[in-house]
Design an enzyme around this catalytic site. Structure first.
Site, PDB file in Angstrom:
ATOM      1  N   ASP A 274      38.431  46.053  43.432  1.00 39.57           N
ATOM      2  CA  ASP A 274      38.647  44.641  43.265  1.00 39.57           C
ATOM      3  C   ASP A 274      38.011  43.828  44.446  1.00 39.57           C
ATOM      4  OD1 ASP A 274      40.421  45.381  41.311  1.00 39.57           O
ATOM      5  OD2 ASP A 274      42.260  44.513  42.000  1.00 39.57           O
ATOM      6  N   HIS A 419      39.419  48.447  47.056  1.00 49.24           N
ATOM      7  CA  HIS A 419      38.701  46.959  47.157  1.00 49.24           C
ATOM      8  C   HIS A 419      37.124  47.435  47.849  1.00 49.24           C
ATOM      9  CE1 HIS A 419      42.866  46.260  46.953  1.00 49.24           C
ATOM     10  NE2 HIS A 419      42.573  45.022  46.517  1.00 49.24           N
TER      11      HIS A 419
END
Length: 471
Positions: A274, A419
């Site tokens: 992400d 992430h």
């Protein structure tokens, strides 16, 4: 008296054959002499017959011997010829087998040298129009409460000099099967309202020899089984319409093939990242994925996409999935449905501008959802993807902790959240990726994972895709 008369009675007068010297032979002597002569002649004739018979026997025996010798010679020659023929046949069979084996090996080597290809396709939805193009094995779906009226498809990565293209036809409700179209041309009626009821696709030319196109449609909230090579997908004439299409091009291997080159019988997980892309960390992750034959899904923020178009191109070239994480990392619970729609549409556009492929998945920031927000996702044809393993890498910034969380908890069908903004996540990925592969996991995109675990539909959320037998 004649002067010569005395000579006729002289001692030199010739004797009668049957006459002894000095006196004539008697009748008995003459008979004996004739008998002896007859016996002699008979003996001579007998000897002559015996000689002739012997000669005949010798000739016959010689003929028999010659025939026997000739037969034996012919037999030996025949046996030799048979042996030589058998040896030649065996040699030819061995040569043919070797040639066939060599040809098979050369074909396999050639197949291995061929690049992976993919389909790029788009759909027209009733009341919406044409979508952006979607990547190979992506979920191209009409918005909730709509349906598909036309499709178009082309190819990416076609080997240079290889003939052929992709062609396709559709069954248009009320009309039936339309003519074949190919290479990006419209099949259906994008300007009309009649829905598609089925599709069929195939590859032509050399492409059809070395590659195969697989496809599936969404009907009545269910994805059909994969079919290929002109087989009709979808139930026609029963009042159902096509709401989604998936297409995948794979190499022919001589055995069963699967969309995305994924074996549905082996365990698989989806790594997801992400908040990127990062110009430094994301390329590290992509390199590690490439080195280990893996793919991942990147839920990207639109603002950052604009700054790193080359990174997105690399994602697409490696078969990774580009996905939507709003334009400026906006929580669904903090904005109006209209603002959320604008966020998602703007990010889709930014991604499409950067790499030519539009996202089909979105991830709610922070995992926060609302009914209204999910309705918006459905209205723009997107499922919402959550996760089953949260590494908390954004919080710990500790590579070893991220590695431990993944490797101690990972199971078949997991969606793992990380992430790609932090160096620690890049470090962790360089350990996690090869280790998962060594454990037998296939590293696939979310769309690929879903494609063999029941599928997805717009406006619904998913956090994992376990094997269907385990559900």
């Amino acid at each position: 008296m004649n002067r010569n008369s005395g000579r006729n009675t002289g001692g030199n007068a010739p004797q009668h054959p049957g006459q002894r010297a000095g006196r004539p032979l008697s009748e008995r002597e003459i008979r004996e002499m004739r008998a002896r002569k007859a016996r002699k002649m008979k003996l001579m004739r007998r000897r002559r017959r015996i000689l002739l018979l012997g000669l005949l026997a010798i000739c016959i025996l010689t003929g028999v011997l010659v025939a026997a010798v000739s037969g034996a010679v012919r037999k030996r020659k025949a046996e030799k010829a048979a042996v030589e023929a058998a040896a030649l046949q065996e040699s030819m069979s061995a040569s043919a087998a070797e040639e066939e084996s060599r040809a098979a090996e050369e074909k396999q080597a050639y197949l291995a040298s061929l690049p992976d290809m993919g389909a790029i396709y788009g759909i027209a939805a009733n009341g919406v129009g044409w979508s952006h193009f979607f990547a190979d094995n992506s979920y191209s779906m009409a918005p909730a409460n709509s349906y598909i009226t036309a499709i178009r498809a082309t190819l990416s990565g076609q080997p240079e000099g290889m003939s052929g293209t992709i062609r396709y036809r559709v069954n248009l409700s009320g009309t039936g099967w339309l003519d074949w179209q190919e290479d990006g041309n419209e099949a259906g009626d994008s300007a009309g309202s009649a829905p598609l009821e089925g599709i069929a696709m195939e590859l032509t030319g050399d492409l059809g020899t070395y590659y195969e196109v697989l496809y599936s449609v969404l009907q009545d909230s269910q994805w059909t089984d994969w079919v290929s090579d002109g087989t009709e997908a979808g139930a026609v004439g029963v009042g159902l319409h096509v709401d989604g299409v998936r297409i995948s091009v794979v190499k022919r291997t001589g055995s069963e093939v699967y969309a995305g080159n994924i074996d549905p019988n082996r365990p698989m997980v989806a790594l997801t990242y992400d908040d990127g892309p990062s110009p430094t960390v994301t390329p590290r992750i992509l390199k590690c994925l490439q080195d280990n034959g893996g793919r991942a899904t990147f839920f990207m923020v639109g603002q950052k996409v604009i700054k790193s178009p080359d990174v997105l191109k690399q994602m697409v070239s490696q078969g990774c999935e580009v996905a939507n994480h709003t334009f400026d990392h906006t929580l669904m619970t903090k904005v109006s449905p209209t603002d959320l729609a604008n966020q998602l549409v703007a990010t889709n556009q930014a991604v499409s501008d950067a790499c030519g492929i539009s996202p089909v998945l979105m991830r709610p920031c922070g995992g926060a959802k609302t009914v209204e927000g999910m309705n918006i996702a459905g209205a723009i044809s997107m499922p919402a993807i959550l996760w089953s393993v949260d590494t908390l890498d954004w919080k710990t910034r500790d590579a070893s902790q991220t590695i431990q969380t993944v490797l101690e908890n990972v199971k078949d069908g997991d969606i793992i959240l990380m992430h790609d903004l932090y160096d620690a996540t890049g470090d962790a990925s360089e350990t996690i990726i090869p280790e998962l592969v060594s454990r037998g996991f296939q590293l696939v995109t979310v769309s690929e994972l879903a494609s063999y675990r029941g599928g997805m539909i717009p406006g619904k959320s998913y956090s994992q895709f376990r094997p269907l037998s385990a559900n």
